[in-house]
Design an enzyme around this catalytic site. Structure first.
Site, PDB file in Angstrom:
ATOM      1  CB  SER A   1      -8.277  -5.783  -2.076  1.00 47.36           C
ATOM      2  OG  SER A   1      -7.656  -4.524  -1.927  1.00 47.36           O
TER       3      SER A   1
HETATM    4  N1  SAH Z   1      -4.330  -2.737  -4.720  1.00 44.20           N
HETATM    5  C1  SAH Z   1      -3.406  -3.243  -3.736  1.00 44.20           C
HETATM    6  C2  SAH Z   1      -3.956  -3.048  -2.350  1.00 44.20           C
HETATM    7  C3  SAH Z   1      -2.919  -2.584  -1.378  1.00 44.20           C
HETATM    8  S1  SAH Z   1      -3.538  -1.979   0.161  1.00 44.20           S
HETATM    9  C4  SAH Z   1      -3.028  -4.664  -4.056  1.00 44.20           C
HETATM   10  O1  SAH Z   1      -3.543  -5.216  -5.034  1.00 44.20           O
HETATM   11  O2  SAH Z   1      -2.179  -5.222  -3.357  1.00 44.20           O
HETATM   12  C5  SAH Z   1      -3.582  -0.234  -0.158  1.00 44.20           C
HETATM   13  C6  SAH Z   1      -2.272   0.455  -0.369  1.00 44.20           C
HETATM   14  O3  SAH Z   1      -2.519   1.860  -0.401  1.00 44.20           O
HETATM   15  C7  SAH Z   1      -1.199   0.249   0.702  1.00 44.20           C
HETATM   16  O4  SAH Z   1      -0.058  -0.328   0.143  1.00 44.20           O
HETATM   17  C8  SAH Z   1      -0.899   1.663   1.215  1.00 44.20           C
HETATM   18  O5  SAH Z   1       0.464   1.890   1.518  1.00 44.20           O
HETATM   19  C9  SAH Z   1      -1.344   2.508   0.018  1.00 44.20           C
HETATM   20  N2  SAH Z   1      -1.640   3.910   0.310  1.00 44.20           N
HETATM   21  C10 SAH Z   1      -2.263   4.470   1.379  1.00 44.20           C
HETATM   22  N3  SAH Z   1      -2.319   5.816   1.254  1.00 44.20           N
HETATM   23  C11 SAH Z   1      -1.715   6.124   0.072  1.00 44.20           C
HETATM   24  C12 SAH Z   1      -1.432   7.338  -0.611  1.00 44.20           C
HETATM   25  N4  SAH Z   1      -1.772   8.541  -0.118  1.00 44.20           N
HETATM   26  N5  SAH Z   1      -0.798   7.275  -1.812  1.00 44.20           N
HETATM   27  C13 SAH Z   1      -0.423   6.087  -2.341  1.00 44.20           C
HETATM   28  N6  SAH Z   1      -0.649   4.904  -1.736  1.00 44.20           N
HETATM   29  C14 SAH Z   1      -1.283   4.913  -0.554  1.00 44.20           C
END
Ligand code: SAH
Length: 204
Positions: free
Chosen positions: A51
Site C-alpha cells: 500500500s
Molecule cells: N499490508 C500489505 C498489503 C498487501 S496487499 C503490505 O504491507 O504489503 C493485500 C494482501 O491481502 C494481498 O497480499 C492479498 O493476497 C491479501 N488477501 C486478500 N484476501 C485475503 C484473505 N481473505 N485473507 C488473507 N489475506 C488476504
C-alpha cells in the site's frame, strides 16, 4: 517520506515514528527500491501491491486515534510483503498478520527476519473468518476489501476495539470503513474512497 506524510496532514507522533523506523525499500524488489519512499503503491508479486505510505499512515492513525500508549493485540489481514505488520509492531503489543497466498506469506517471513520483531506473528490462511484464536482484538486492519466487512471480524473486536478496513459501499465504490465496539453495540463510519486489492476467500 515522513516529512511528506506530515505535509499531507499525518500528525500522530507514534505513527510518524513507526513509519520512520521501518525502511520501506527492504520490502520491495531491488529494481523498485528507488521508488520505495515515494507515495505510491508498488507491485510485490502475484498481482498484489504494497500500500501507499499515506494510506498505511492514514489507517494506522485511525486505529490509534484517541488511544494512549501501545494498543493491545491487533489482527492485520493481508500481510502481503509484511510492511504494514512491521510498522504496526512499533505501535501495538502483538501483531497477528494473516495472508492467503503462501508465496507472499513466505516472502513476508524472509523480509521480516532481519528486523527481529518478536511481537509479529505471521499466519498463513484465509483471513475472511478472522483469526478467532487471537480474539478479542484491540484493533483489526485489512489491506484488502470485499463487498462488506465480514461479520466475523466485527465479532472478534474487543470492547473499546476498533476496525479499519476497505469495503464497497452502496455507492458501488470502495471506502474506508471504521467500526468501533462499545459496551452496548457498535458504531460504523464511512470515510473517504480508497482503492485496495480485492479480499478473496480460500488459500492459494
Ligand atoms: N499490508 C500489505 C498489503 C498487501 S496487499 C503490505 O504491507 O504489503 C493485500 C494482501 O491481502 C494481498 O497480499 C492479498 O493476497 C491479501 N488477501 C486478500 N484476501 C485475503 C484473505 N481473505 N485473507 C488473507 N489475506 C488476504
Amino acid at each position: 517520506m515522513v516529512r511528506k506524510l506530515q505535509a499531507q496532514g499525518v500528525s500522530h507522533p507514534g505513527v510518524l515514528a513507526a513509519m520512520q523506523a521501518v525502511e520501506r525499500h527492504r520490502f520491495v524488489d531491488t529494481a523498485l527500491a528507488n521508488q520505495a519512499y515515494e507515495d505510491t503503491s508498488l507491485p510485490i508479486g502475484l498481482g498484489q501491491t504494497i500500500s501507499k505510505p499515506s494510506v498505511v499512515a492514514r489507517m494506522l492513525e485511525l486505529l490509534c486515534q484517541g488511544r494512549e500508549g501501545r494498543i493491545g493485540r491487533v489482527l492485520d489481514i493481508g500481510t502481503g510483503c509484511g510492511y504494514q505488520a512491521a510498522v504496526l509492531s512499533h505501535l501495538v503489543q502483538e501483531v497477528y498478520s494473516i495472508e492467503r497466498l503462501r508465496a507472499l506469506h513466505e516472502k513476508a517471513r524472509d523480509n521480516l527476519r532481519a528486523f527481529r520483531l518478536a511481537n509479529v506473528h505471521l499466519l498463513f490462511g484465509d483471513g475472511m473468518p478472522g483469526y478467532p484464536q487471537g480474539a478479542p482484538y484491540a484493533g483489526i486492519v485489512a489491506a484488502a476489501g470485499g463487498n462488506d466487512v465480514p461479520q466475523a471480524w466485527i465479532e472478534q473486536l474487543a470492547v473499546g476495539g476498533r476496525l479499519v478496513a476497505p469495503a464497497v459501499t452502496d455507492s458501488g465504490q470502495q471506502h474506508l470503513i471504521v467500526i468501533e465496539r462499545h459496551a452496548h453495540g457498535f458504531t460504523r463510519s464511512v470515510l473517504e474512497p480508497v482503492l485496495f486489492v480485492p479480499l478473496k476467500s480460500g488459500v492459494s
